[in-house]
Scaffold this active site. Structure first.
Site, PDB file in Angstrom:
ATOM      1  N   THR A 128     -17.822 -16.765 -12.563  1.00 36.30           N
ATOM      2  CA  THR A 128     -16.913 -17.591 -11.755  1.00 36.30           C
ATOM      3  C   THR A 128     -17.743 -18.369 -10.746  1.00 36.30           C
ATOM      4  O   THR A 128     -18.457 -17.781  -9.921  1.00 36.30           O
ATOM      5  CB  THR A 128     -15.871 -16.711 -11.067  1.00 36.30           C
ATOM      6  OG1 THR A 128     -15.065 -16.088 -12.086  1.00 36.30           O
ATOM      7  CG2 THR A 128     -14.969 -17.523 -10.152  1.00 36.30           C
ATOM      8  N   LYS A 170     -16.663 -20.351 -15.357  1.00 39.24           N
ATOM      9  CA  LYS A 170     -15.245 -20.495 -15.016  1.00 39.24           C
ATOM     10  C   LYS A 170     -15.129 -21.192 -13.675  1.00 39.24           C
ATOM     11  O   LYS A 170     -15.698 -20.752 -12.681  1.00 39.24           O
ATOM     12  CB  LYS A 170     -14.585 -19.123 -14.930  1.00 39.24           C
ATOM     13  CG  LYS A 170     -13.143 -19.132 -14.444  1.00 39.24           C
ATOM     14  CD  LYS A 170     -12.516 -17.750 -14.544  1.00 39.24           C
ATOM     15  CE  LYS A 170     -11.065 -17.746 -14.097  1.00 39.24           C
ATOM     16  NZ  LYS A 170     -10.912 -17.779 -12.629  1.00 39.24           N
TER      17      LYS A 170
HETATM   18  C1  FNR Z   1      -7.122 -14.663  -9.588  1.00 33.09           C
HETATM   19  N1  FNR Z   1      -8.186 -15.340 -10.192  1.00 33.09           N
HETATM   20  C2  FNR Z   1      -9.417 -14.747 -10.313  1.00 33.09           C
HETATM   21  N2  FNR Z   1     -10.424 -15.391 -10.951  1.00 33.09           N
HETATM   22  C3  FNR Z   1     -11.642 -14.780 -11.118  1.00 33.09           C
HETATM   23  O1  FNR Z   1     -12.553 -15.369 -11.687  1.00 33.09           O
HETATM   24  N3  FNR Z   1     -11.833 -13.489 -10.658  1.00 33.09           N
HETATM   25  C4  FNR Z   1     -10.854 -12.809 -10.008  1.00 33.09           C
HETATM   26  O2  FNR Z   1     -11.052 -11.657  -9.616  1.00 33.09           O
HETATM   27  C5  FNR Z   1      -9.607 -13.446  -9.795  1.00 33.09           C
HETATM   28  N4  FNR Z   1      -8.621 -12.824  -9.104  1.00 33.09           N
HETATM   29  C6  FNR Z   1      -7.352 -13.391  -9.027  1.00 33.09           C
HETATM   30  C7  FNR Z   1      -6.309 -12.698  -8.419  1.00 33.09           C
HETATM   31  C8  FNR Z   1      -5.027 -13.257  -8.385  1.00 33.09           C
HETATM   32  C9  FNR Z   1      -3.919 -12.509  -7.735  1.00 33.09           C
HETATM   33  C10 FNR Z   1      -4.792 -14.519  -8.969  1.00 33.09           C
HETATM   34  C11 FNR Z   1      -3.426 -15.137  -8.975  1.00 33.09           C
HETATM   35  C12 FNR Z   1      -5.844 -15.219  -9.557  1.00 33.09           C
HETATM   36  C13 FNR Z   1      -7.949 -16.667 -10.824  1.00 33.09           C
HETATM   37  C14 FNR Z   1      -7.441 -16.492 -12.259  1.00 33.09           C
HETATM   38  O3  FNR Z   1      -8.498 -16.033 -13.084  1.00 33.09           O
HETATM   39  C15 FNR Z   1      -6.932 -17.792 -12.868  1.00 33.09           C
HETATM   40  O4  FNR Z   1      -7.913 -18.795 -12.682  1.00 33.09           O
HETATM   41  C16 FNR Z   1      -5.602 -18.258 -12.303  1.00 33.09           C
HETATM   42  O5  FNR Z   1      -4.785 -17.183 -11.961  1.00 33.09           O
HETATM   43  C17 FNR Z   1      -4.894 -19.119 -13.349  1.00 33.09           C
HETATM   44  O6  FNR Z   1      -3.720 -19.645 -12.847  1.00 33.09           O
HETATM   45  P1  FNR Z   1      -2.261 -19.002 -13.110  1.00 33.09           P
HETATM   46  O7  FNR Z   1      -2.158 -18.665 -14.577  1.00 33.09           O
HETATM   47  O8  FNR Z   1      -2.200 -17.801 -12.237  1.00 33.09           O
HETATM   48  O9  FNR Z   1      -1.333 -20.104 -12.700  1.00 33.09           O
END
Ligand code: FNR
Ligand code: LAC
Length: 386
Positions: free
Chosen positions: A173, A252
């Protein structure tokens, strides 16, 4: 809305509504809002700043119309495709999200079992509340999402553990040098309840992975990233990760053609176009709006995926038509988990899969290969074609 300070119960909360009460993803969101303490629901739901990018992720799908074709015999529709060279039954996966045990006592184990039941890929977060090895033991098709902490030996250890546990890709990420301004979390003084910790990083930041706790105000997750996450990461570190990881590497958070080209030059295997669900840079474009630029820049030399705002089968179709090989969903999985654990996660993925099947049938596309740019057109009355 439940009491914001109410702590999570230990025993699973019985489902409050029968499955037939939930006919759409939004019904799970409705029920998750009722079932979860406010601090948890806000952490899952919230975005950065004014949450403009969060809303844009959904609005972007309204800026595209679908161009259906008919009389092509759509009784049989095949959703199967490949991702990073491996077969998947349908192009929808579980995006990495943190702290699943805030939603359900079984946490990431329930999510993994739900994904496994349909053969979906699950990307497991570094900040999972269940150790990556235990998630792997469920047998789910799994990728590992990496946050690189200042102590790079932790990242190397996580990579070694993930590869040993059969994870099939490493997802770095790149959009989180610092946590985005999550105002809901600041107001709620986000922290982890006792007994729930960073299961993959038992030494960080406190014994048993607990967050510092006891803050006067603010988000302790934000403190964790400020204190421990490596904001100095550069493209040189991508070379380092490729040298230490035997797994295919996905970046990502890429949102521009410039970075997509750099990623391709760095030899990565995949790009996930993402704005972190609107949780990082408020003002970043919707993921769907960034997708065509990134896909065009790498011109199929790197596999492109996307996440952000996907809630319907037609959303999946639009993303595939604009260059994604697959999409990933974050919040819907958490809503399903909160409403029904493993079964809730399975139901969410099943709804999306079946909605995609219907959307393909109604647009005259029988296979994923038939989903191409001719399927979409800009919605501003420019009907005249792609
Ligand atoms: C995330 N996301 C995220 N991304 C990542 O690379 N590592 C992580 O630990 C997290 N943690 C996380 C927690 C929560 C509560 C959310 C909502 C999101 C981002 C996630 O991978 C993703 O990019 C988004 O959630 C995609 O959008 P939608 O499907 O939630 O609308
Ligand atoms: C989040 C981090 C953990 O979005 O990725 O909450």
């Amino acid at each position: 809305m439940r009491d914001p300070t109410e702590s999570l119960k230990d025993e699973p909360v019985p489902d409050i509504a029968q499955p037939e009460d939930r006919v759409g993803i939004e019904d799970f969101e409705r029920d998750a809002r009722e079932r979860l303490p406010q601090m948890v629901f806000d952490y899952y739901e919230g975005g950065a700043g004014d949450e403009w990018t969060l809303a844009e992720n959904r609005r972007a799908f309204d800026r595209w119309v679908l161009r259906p074709r008919f009389l092509v015999g759509v009784e049989k529709v095949d959703l199967s495709t490949t991702l990073l060279g491996r077969p998947i039954p349908f192009p929808i996966g579980v995006a990495p999200t943190a702290f699943h045990r805030l939603a359900h006592p079984d946490g990431e184990l329930a999510t993994a079992r739900g994904a496994l039941s349909l053969g979906a890929v699950m990307v497991v977060s570094t900040i999972s509340t269940v150790p990556l090895e235990e998630v792997a033991a469920t047998g789910v098709d799994r990728w590992f999402q990496l946050y690189v902490m200042r102590d790079h030996s932790l990242a190397e250890d996580l990579i070694r553990r993930a590869h040993a546990a059969g994870y099939r890709a490493l997802v770095l990420t790149v959009d989180t040098p610092q946590l985005g301004p999550r105002l809901r979390d600041v107001r709620n003084r986000f922290t982890l309840p006792p007994g729930i910790g960073l299961a993959n990083l038992p030494r960080l930041p406190m014994p048993d992975g607990r967050l510092p706790g006891g803050r006067a105000a603010g988000s302790e997750l934000s403190d964790l990233f400020a204190a421990e996450h490596d904001a100095s990461l550069s493209w040189d570190d991508v070379a380092w990760l490729r040298s230490v990881s035997p797994m295919p590497l996905v970046l990502k958070g890429i949102l521009t053609a410039e970075d997509a080209r750099l990623a391709a030059e760095a030899g990565v295997d995949g790009i996930m176009v993402s704005n972190h669900g609107g949780r990082q840079l408020d003002g970043a474009p919707a993921a769907l709006d960034a997708l065509p630029e990134v896909a065009e820049a790498v011109d199929e030399h790197v596999e492109v995926m996307m996440d952000g705002g996907v809630r319907r089968g037609i959303d999946v179709l639009k993303a595939l038509a604009l260059g994604a090989r697959a999409v990933f969903v974050g919040r819907p999985i958490l809503w399903g988990l909160a409403c029904g654990g493993e079964e809730g996660v399975r139901r969410i993925l099943e709804m999306l899969r079946d909605d995609l099947t219907l959307a393909m049938r109604l647009t005259g596309r029988r296979t994923i290969a038939e989903v191409d740019r001719s399927l979409v057109a800009r919605a501003q009355g420019s009907w005249g074609g792609p």
